[in-house]
Design a protein around this motif. Sequence first.
Motif, PDB file in Angstrom:
ATOM      1  N   ALA A  49       0.837  -1.199   0.000  1.00 24.98           N
ATOM      2  CA  ALA A  49       0.000   0.000   0.000  1.00 24.98           C
ATOM      3  C   ALA A  49       0.875   1.253   0.000  1.00 24.98           C
ATOM      4  N   GLU A  50       0.417   2.292  -0.685  1.00 20.86           N
ATOM      5  CA  GLU A  50       1.102   3.578  -0.655  1.00 20.86           C
ATOM      6  C   GLU A  50       0.753   4.272   0.661  1.00 20.86           C
ATOM      7  N   LEU A  51       1.760   4.528   1.487  1.00 20.65           N
ATOM      8  CA  LEU A  51       1.536   5.155   2.784  1.00 20.65           C
ATOM      9  C   LEU A  51       1.581   6.672   2.676  1.00 20.65           C
ATOM     10  N   LEU A  52       0.808   7.312   3.547  1.00 21.33           N
ATOM     11  CA  LEU A  52       0.802   8.765   3.661  1.00 21.33           C
ATOM     12  C   LEU A  52       0.915   9.149   5.125  1.00 21.33           C
ATOM     13  N   THR A  53       1.507  10.302   5.372  1.00 23.50           N
ATOM     14  CA  THR A  53       1.332  10.970   6.651  1.00 23.50           C
ATOM     15  C   THR A  53       0.442  12.163   6.356  1.00 23.50           C
ATOM     16  N   VAL A  54      -0.535  12.383   7.200  1.00 23.36           N
ATOM     17  CA  VAL A  54      -1.498  13.467   7.000  1.00 23.36           C
ATOM     18  C   VAL A  54      -1.440  14.355   8.231  1.00 23.36           C
ATOM     19  N   LEU A  55      -1.204  15.635   8.011  1.00 22.60           N
ATOM     20  CA  LEU A  55      -1.044  16.595   9.088  1.00 22.60           C
ATOM     21  C   LEU A  55      -2.251  17.524   9.163  1.00 22.60           C
ATOM     22  N   THR A  56      -2.718  17.738  10.377  1.00 22.25           N
ATOM     23  CA  THR A  56      -3.713  18.763  10.634  1.00 22.25           C
ATOM     24  C   THR A  56      -3.342  19.433  11.951  1.00 22.25           C
ATOM     25  N   THR A  57      -3.942  20.591  12.210  1.00 24.65           N
ATOM     26  CA  THR A  57      -3.708  21.304  13.463  1.00 24.65           C
ATOM     27  C   THR A  57      -5.048  21.738  14.032  1.00 24.65           C
ATOM     28  N   THR A  58      -5.053  21.966  15.343  1.00 21.92           N
ATOM     29  CA  THR A  58      -6.250  22.474  16.003  1.00 21.92           C
ATOM     30  C   THR A  58      -5.823  23.293  17.212  1.00 21.92           C
ATOM     31  N   ASP A  59      -6.777  23.966  17.844  1.00 19.52           N
ATOM     32  CA  ASP A  59      -6.421  24.937  18.873  1.00 19.52           C
ATOM     33  C   ASP A  59      -6.465  24.420  20.309  1.00 19.52           C
ATOM     34  N   SER A  60      -6.602  23.116  20.515  1.00 19.96           N
ATOM     35  CA  SER A  60      -6.536  22.583  21.882  1.00 19.96           C
ATOM     36  C   SER A  60      -6.109  21.117  21.859  1.00 19.96           C
ATOM     37  N   LEU A  68      -9.802  14.377  17.264  1.00 12.61           N
ATOM     38  CA  LEU A  68      -9.545  14.132  15.837  1.00 12.61           C
ATOM     39  C   LEU A  68      -8.742  12.846  15.658  1.00 12.61           C
ATOM     40  N   ALA A  69      -7.707  12.667  16.495  1.00 12.88           N
ATOM     41  CA  ALA A  69      -6.868  11.473  16.399  1.00 12.88           C
ATOM     42  C   ALA A  69      -7.683  10.213  16.682  1.00 12.88           C
ATOM     43  N   ALA A  70      -8.421  10.215  17.782  1.00 11.00           N
ATOM     44  CA  ALA A  70      -9.215   9.039  18.149  1.00 11.00           C
ATOM     45  C   ALA A  70     -10.294   8.750  17.110  1.00 11.00           C
ATOM     46  N   GLY A  71     -10.945   9.781  16.610  1.00  9.50           N
ATOM     47  CA  GLY A  71     -11.995   9.583  15.614  1.00  9.50           C
ATOM     48  C   GLY A  71     -11.462   8.947  14.343  1.00  9.50           C
ATOM     49  N   ALA A  72     -10.301   9.382  13.887  1.00  6.09           N
ATOM     50  CA  ALA A  72      -9.710   8.825  12.668  1.00  6.09           C
ATOM     51  C   ALA A  72      -9.286   7.373  12.877  1.00  6.09           C
ATOM     52  N   VAL A  73      -8.697   7.073  14.030  1.00  2.00           N
ATOM     53  CA  VAL A  73      -8.255   5.704  14.295  1.00  2.00           C
ATOM     54  C   VAL A  73      -9.455   4.782  14.513  1.00  2.00           C
ATOM     55  N   GLU A  74     -10.456   5.243  15.256  1.00  4.25           N
ATOM     56  CA  GLU A  74     -11.656   4.428  15.481  1.00  4.25           C
ATOM     57  C   GLU A  74     -12.348   4.063  14.174  1.00  4.25           C
ATOM     58  N   LEU A 111     -11.955  14.636   8.550  1.00  5.92           N
ATOM     59  CA  LEU A 111     -11.316  15.809   9.158  1.00  5.92           C
ATOM     60  C   LEU A 111     -12.102  17.080   8.868  1.00  5.92           C
ATOM     61  N   ARG A 112     -12.576  17.237   7.646  1.00  6.83           N
ATOM     62  CA  ARG A 112     -13.376  18.427   7.300  1.00  6.83           C
ATOM     63  C   ARG A 112     -14.664  18.483   8.123  1.00  6.83           C
ATOM     64  N   GLU A 113     -15.311  17.344   8.301  1.00  2.00           N
ATOM     65  CA  GLU A 113     -16.572  17.290   9.042  1.00  2.00           C
ATOM     66  C   GLU A 113     -16.356  17.501  10.543  1.00  2.00           C
ATOM     67  N   ALA A 114     -15.302  16.898  11.079  1.00  2.00           N
ATOM     68  CA  ALA A 114     -15.077  16.932  12.524  1.00  2.00           C
ATOM     69  C   ALA A 114     -14.373  18.200  12.997  1.00  2.00           C
ATOM     70  N   HIS A 115     -13.712  18.887  12.097  1.00  2.00           N
ATOM     71  CA  HIS A 115     -12.903  20.043  12.461  1.00  2.00           C
ATOM     72  C   HIS A 115     -13.771  21.280  12.629  1.00  2.00           C
ATOM     73  N   ASP A 116     -13.396  22.159  13.563  1.00  2.00           N
ATOM     74  CA  ASP A 116     -14.181  23.387  13.747  1.00  2.00           C
ATOM     75  C   ASP A 116     -13.550  24.605  13.066  1.00  2.00           C
ATOM     76  N   TYR A 117     -12.414  24.449  12.391  1.00  2.00           N
ATOM     77  CA  TYR A 117     -11.828  25.561  11.630  1.00  2.00           C
ATOM     78  C   TYR A 117     -12.599  25.730  10.327  1.00  2.00           C
ATOM     79  N   ILE A 134      -4.999  20.470   6.136  1.00  2.00           N
ATOM     80  CA  ILE A 134      -4.995  19.032   5.869  1.00  2.00           C
ATOM     81  C   ILE A 134      -3.969  18.826   4.760  1.00  2.00           C
ATOM     82  N   ILE A 135      -2.808  18.316   5.138  1.00  2.00           N
ATOM     83  CA  ILE A 135      -1.697  18.151   4.204  1.00  2.00           C
ATOM     84  C   ILE A 135      -1.266  16.700   4.213  1.00  2.00           C
ATOM     85  N   ALA A 136      -1.264  16.071   3.049  1.00  2.00           N
ATOM     86  CA  ALA A 136      -0.820  14.680   2.938  1.00  2.00           C
ATOM     87  C   ALA A 136       0.546  14.638   2.266  1.00  2.00           C
TER      88      ALA A 136
END
Length: 106
Positions: free
Chosen positions: A2-13, A20-26, A73-79, A84-86
């Motif tokens: 599989a082609e692997l990616l690292t995906v970066l996002t930021t948030t204010d707390s 966000l981390a738990a939601g993506a892994v779950e 990430l778009r749905e769960a994020h409040d920004y 969202i950078i892959a």
Amino acid sequence: MAELLTVLTTTDSAEKARALAAGAVERRLAACAQIAGPVSSVYRWEGELHTDPEWQVLLKSTAARYAALEAFLREAHDYDVPEIIATPVARASEDYARWVAEETAP
């Protein structure tokens, strides 16, 4: 393999970063996530210069799961415009790559 990616996002707390981390892994959109912070972000928003603390979330995923991960990430994020950078992973150990693929299989 599989082609692997690292995906970066930021948030204010830290709490939002953990959510966000738990939601993506779950949802099996990422095999794991690392949270770092606070970092100091300097940016222009709506014509004004800002300097704010943020927490970075680095998610390990596959190219096949990217669209679903981005949608989550778009749905769960409040920004209004979340970062969202892959980035493709140039090399990874075979065992780790297999684990990421298995953990993100739908």
